[in-house]
Design a protein around this motif. Structure first.
Motif, PDB file in Angstrom:
ATOM      1  N   THR A  91       0.820  -1.207   0.000  1.00  0.00           N
ATOM      2  CA  THR A  91       0.000   0.000   0.000  1.00  0.00           C
ATOM      3  C   THR A  91       0.857   1.261   0.000  1.00  0.00           C
ATOM      4  N   LEU A  92       0.459   2.246  -0.812  1.00  0.00           N
ATOM      5  CA  LEU A  92       1.106   3.552  -0.806  1.00  0.00           C
ATOM      6  C   LEU A  92       0.204   4.547  -0.074  1.00  0.00           C
ATOM      7  N   TYR A  93       0.841   5.443   0.669  1.00  0.00           N
ATOM      8  CA  TYR A  93       0.116   6.372   1.544  1.00  0.00           C
ATOM      9  C   TYR A  93       0.427   7.826   1.223  1.00  0.00           C
ATOM     10  N   ARG A  94      -0.452   8.711   1.710  1.00  0.00           N
ATOM     11  CA  ARG A  94      -0.225  10.153   1.655  1.00  0.00           C
ATOM     12  C   ARG A  94      -0.401  10.731   3.053  1.00  0.00           C
ATOM     13  N   PHE A  95       0.175  11.918   3.258  1.00  0.00           N
ATOM     14  CA  PHE A  95       0.275  12.538   4.580  1.00  0.00           C
ATOM     15  C   PHE A  95      -0.434  13.891   4.549  1.00  0.00           C
ATOM     16  N   ASP A  96      -1.381  14.097   5.475  1.00  0.00           N
ATOM     17  CA  ASP A  96      -2.167  15.330   5.488  1.00  0.00           C
ATOM     18  C   ASP A  96      -1.317  16.584   5.658  1.00  0.00           C
ATOM     19  N   LYS A  97      -0.149  16.444   6.300  1.00  0.00           N
ATOM     20  CA  LYS A  97       0.687  17.623   6.554  1.00  0.00           C
ATOM     21  C   LYS A  97       1.582  17.978   5.363  1.00  0.00           C
ATOM     22  N   ASP A  98       1.585  17.152   4.337  1.00  0.00           N
ATOM     23  CA  ASP A  98       2.255  17.503   3.086  1.00  0.00           C
ATOM     24  C   ASP A  98       1.364  18.465   2.298  1.00  0.00           C
ATOM     25  N   THR A  99       1.906  18.984   1.212  1.00  0.00           N
ATOM     26  CA  THR A  99       1.097  19.791   0.296  1.00  0.00           C
ATOM     27  C   THR A  99       1.250  19.251  -1.116  1.00  0.00           C
ATOM     28  N   ALA A 100       0.189  19.417  -1.913  1.00  0.00           N
ATOM     29  CA  ALA A 100       0.205  18.934  -3.299  1.00  0.00           C
ATOM     30  C   ALA A 100       0.438  20.061  -4.296  1.00  0.00           C
ATOM     31  N   SER A 101       0.134  21.288  -3.901  1.00  0.00           N
ATOM     32  CA  SER A 101       0.281  22.426  -4.813  1.00  0.00           C
ATOM     33  C   SER A 101       0.855  23.622  -4.050  1.00  0.00           C
ATOM     34  N   ARG A 155       5.472   4.447   1.897  1.00  0.00           N
ATOM     35  CA  ARG A 155       5.051   3.149   2.407  1.00  0.00           C
ATOM     36  C   ARG A 155       5.004   3.260   3.932  1.00  0.00           C
ATOM     37  N   PHE A 156       4.415   2.252   4.589  1.00  0.00           N
ATOM     38  CA  PHE A 156       4.407   2.203   6.054  1.00  0.00           C
ATOM     39  C   PHE A 156       5.289   1.043   6.480  1.00  0.00           C
ATOM     40  N   ALA A 157       6.270   1.316   7.348  1.00  0.00           N
ATOM     41  CA  ALA A 157       7.254   0.302   7.709  1.00  0.00           C
ATOM     42  C   ALA A 157       6.649  -0.921   8.379  1.00  0.00           C
ATOM     43  N   LYS A 158       5.452  -0.785   8.961  1.00  0.00           N
ATOM     44  CA  LYS A 158       4.840  -1.925   9.661  1.00  0.00           C
ATOM     45  C   LYS A 158       3.943  -2.770   8.760  1.00  0.00           C
ATOM     46  N   ASP A 159       3.751  -2.362   7.520  1.00  0.00           N
ATOM     47  CA  ASP A 159       3.054  -3.228   6.563  1.00  0.00           C
ATOM     48  C   ASP A 159       4.012  -4.349   6.174  1.00  0.00           C
ATOM     49  N   ALA A 160       3.711  -5.567   6.613  1.00  0.00           N
ATOM     50  CA  ALA A 160       4.646  -6.675   6.439  1.00  0.00           C
ATOM     51  C   ALA A 160       4.380  -7.497   5.190  1.00  0.00           C
ATOM     52  N   ALA A 161       3.194  -7.361   4.593  1.00  0.00           N
ATOM     53  CA  ALA A 161       2.844  -8.198   3.453  1.00  0.00           C
ATOM     54  C   ALA A 161       1.966  -7.416   2.482  1.00  0.00           C
ATOM     55  N   PRO A 162       1.972  -7.822   1.209  1.00  0.00           N
ATOM     56  CA  PRO A 162       1.071  -7.182   0.240  1.00  0.00           C
ATOM     57  C   PRO A 162      -0.368  -7.226   0.739  1.00  0.00           C
ATOM     58  N   ALA A 165      -2.662  -2.734   5.264  1.00  0.00           N
ATOM     59  CA  ALA A 165      -2.911  -1.286   5.279  1.00  0.00           C
ATOM     60  C   ALA A 165      -2.960  -0.816   6.728  1.00  0.00           C
ATOM     61  N   LEU A 166      -1.920  -1.220   7.500  1.00  0.00           N
ATOM     62  CA  LEU A 166      -1.880  -0.902   8.919  1.00  0.00           C
ATOM     63  C   LEU A 166      -1.666   0.581   9.173  1.00  0.00           C
ATOM     64  N   GLY A 167      -1.230   1.304   8.137  1.00  0.00           N
ATOM     65  CA  GLY A 167      -1.006   2.732   8.303  1.00  0.00           C
ATOM     66  C   GLY A 167      -2.258   3.569   8.143  1.00  0.00           C
ATOM     67  N   GLN A 168      -3.353   2.940   7.735  1.00  0.00           N
ATOM     68  CA  GLN A 168      -4.586   3.684   7.473  1.00  0.00           C
ATOM     69  C   GLN A 168      -5.092   4.415   8.707  1.00  0.00           C
ATOM     70  N   GLY A 169      -5.185   5.749   8.617  1.00  0.00           N
ATOM     71  CA  GLY A 169      -5.745   6.551   9.685  1.00  0.00           C
ATOM     72  C   GLY A 169      -4.814   6.841  10.835  1.00  0.00           C
ATOM     73  N   VAL A 170      -3.556   6.373  10.785  1.00  0.00           N
ATOM     74  CA  VAL A 170      -2.636   6.588  11.904  1.00  0.00           C
ATOM     75  C   VAL A 170      -2.466   8.080  12.176  1.00  0.00           C
ATOM     76  N   GLY A 171      -2.622   8.449  13.440  1.00  0.00           N
ATOM     77  CA  GLY A 171      -2.464   9.837  13.840  1.00  0.00           C
ATOM     78  C   GLY A 171      -3.508  10.780  13.280  1.00  0.00           C
ATOM     79  N   GLY A 172      -4.504  10.219  12.582  1.00  0.00           N
ATOM     80  CA  GLY A 172      -5.508  11.055  11.938  1.00  0.00           C
ATOM     81  C   GLY A 172      -4.954  11.839  10.772  1.00  0.00           C
ATOM     82  N   THR A 173      -3.739  11.472  10.299  1.00  0.00           N
ATOM     83  CA  THR A 173      -3.088  12.236   9.232  1.00  0.00           C
ATOM     84  C   THR A 173      -2.550  11.383   8.092  1.00  0.00           C
ATOM     85  N   TRP A 174      -2.527  10.071   8.269  1.00  0.00           N
ATOM     86  CA  TRP A 174      -1.978   9.172   7.244  1.00  0.00           C
ATOM     87  C   TRP A 174      -3.096   8.324   6.636  1.00  0.00           C
TER      88      TRP A 174
END
Length: 318
Positions: A91-101, A155-162, A165-174
């Motif tokens: 799984t690929l993730y995005r971060f709310d504290k980043d910017t796209a534009s 990516r999320f380092a704790k995702d161990a297998a294809p 999606a363990l990173g989903q919603g982490v911190g309310g920002t990922w």
């Protein structure tokens, strides 16, 4: 020298008195094995980059950061809808504290250890997706990171297998990325999954079954954990628990609508995360809730409950 020391002690005493006044209403005996954090005034910056800042087992900075994405693909998740993955199905993730534009990554240092940036080289758009959305951004260290619709990808380092999606919603920002660069959880199931507009950091939603409950800025239901303690403030949700129950990041006090601001403090957790508390109770969201209006965390384990505007447990037996 004594004058300085006395002044310092006086400041410390005043700070402790203020917190005791705010959160001392609901005193409880400390339970063995629970960690105690520090409460600080709300509004401090929150660097909630993950459940902890370390890698998953066997992962290093060099191997994680050098891993190419290759041919991107789309995974059709029952919970999240269509999710973007690398060539191996991670799984690929995005971060709310980043910017796209303009594209910009705000995940550096320890954050980049927990969330390895996806290199921009050797990337091909997923079949059936808009290849023009694939781009790159130059990071502070000079390396180039993959972007999608301007959003840096991780990516999320704790995702161990294809398929993890363990990173989903982490911190309310990922959040897992959809094929168009939007948040997968909020982009699923068509228009009904669209992100609510103009919500306060914390506000109230009238649920047909539960009545008035607190929601975060995304419209996601907010929960409390019965095993937590309000004063001294302690969270019993640690480690793997945080993957299922991400903390609510600190909210500005002036960004609250209809929710009590009594005991409205930031909880400095022992694991380094900063968590919002109302009436001195730490609050969370649930990773099983995939769109605004979901209340799948209600009553889980007889310990997790939605929160009323007065910070009470909704529907919990005493």
């Amino acid at each position: 020298m004594n004058t300085w020391r006395n002044a310092s002690l006086a400041v410390t005493a005043v700070t402790l008195l203020a917190l005791t006044t705010a959160c001392g209403q609901d005193k409880a005996t400390e339970s063995p094995g629970q960690n105690v954090g520090n409460a600080s005034p709300a509004g401090q910056a929150a660097d909630n980059y993950g459940a902890d800042s370390g890698y998953g087992s066997g992962t290093t900075t060099e191997t994680a950061s050098a891993k190419q994405a290759g041919q991107l693909a789309v995974w059709d998740s029952k919970k999240l809808g269509k999710v973007l993955t690398d060539s191996e199905g991670f799984t690929l993730y995005r971060f709310d504290k980043d910017t796209a534009s303009p594209p910009r990554s705000n995940c550096e240092g320890d954050c980049a250890k927990a969330w390895p940036p996806v290199p921009a080289g050797n990337v091909t758009a997923a079949a059936g997706t808009d290849g023009s959305l694939v781009g790159k951004v130059t990071r502070a260290d000079g390396s180039q990171q993959l972007t999608l619709a301007g959003w840096p990808m991780y990516r999320f380092a704790k995702d161990a297998a294809p398929g993890d999606a363990l990173g989903q919603g982490v911190g309310g920002t990922w959040f897992a990325s959809a094929p168009d660069g939007k948040k997968a959880a909020l982009n699923a199931d068509g228009p009904s999954g669209a992100e609510p507009a103009d919500l306060a950091g914390l506000s109230v939603r009238k649920d047909p079954k539960l009545g008035d409950i607190v929601v975060d800025k995304r419209g996601m239901t907010v929960y409390r954990f019965k095993k937590d303690v309000a004063w001294p403030m302690k969270s019993a949700c640690t480690g793997a628990c945080l993957s299922k129950w991400p903390v609510v990041a600190p909210v500005e006090k002036n960004d609250v609508k209809g929710v009590t601001t009594k005991g409205f403090v930031t909880f400095d957790r022992p694991d380094g995360l900063k968590q919002q508390a109302i009436d001195c109770w730490p609050i969370y969201t649930f990773s099983g809730d995939v769109k605004p209006g979901d209340t799948k965390g209600q009553g889980v384990g007889g310990t997790w409950y939605a929160v009323s505007p007065q910070a009470k447990l909704v529907g919990a037996s005493k």
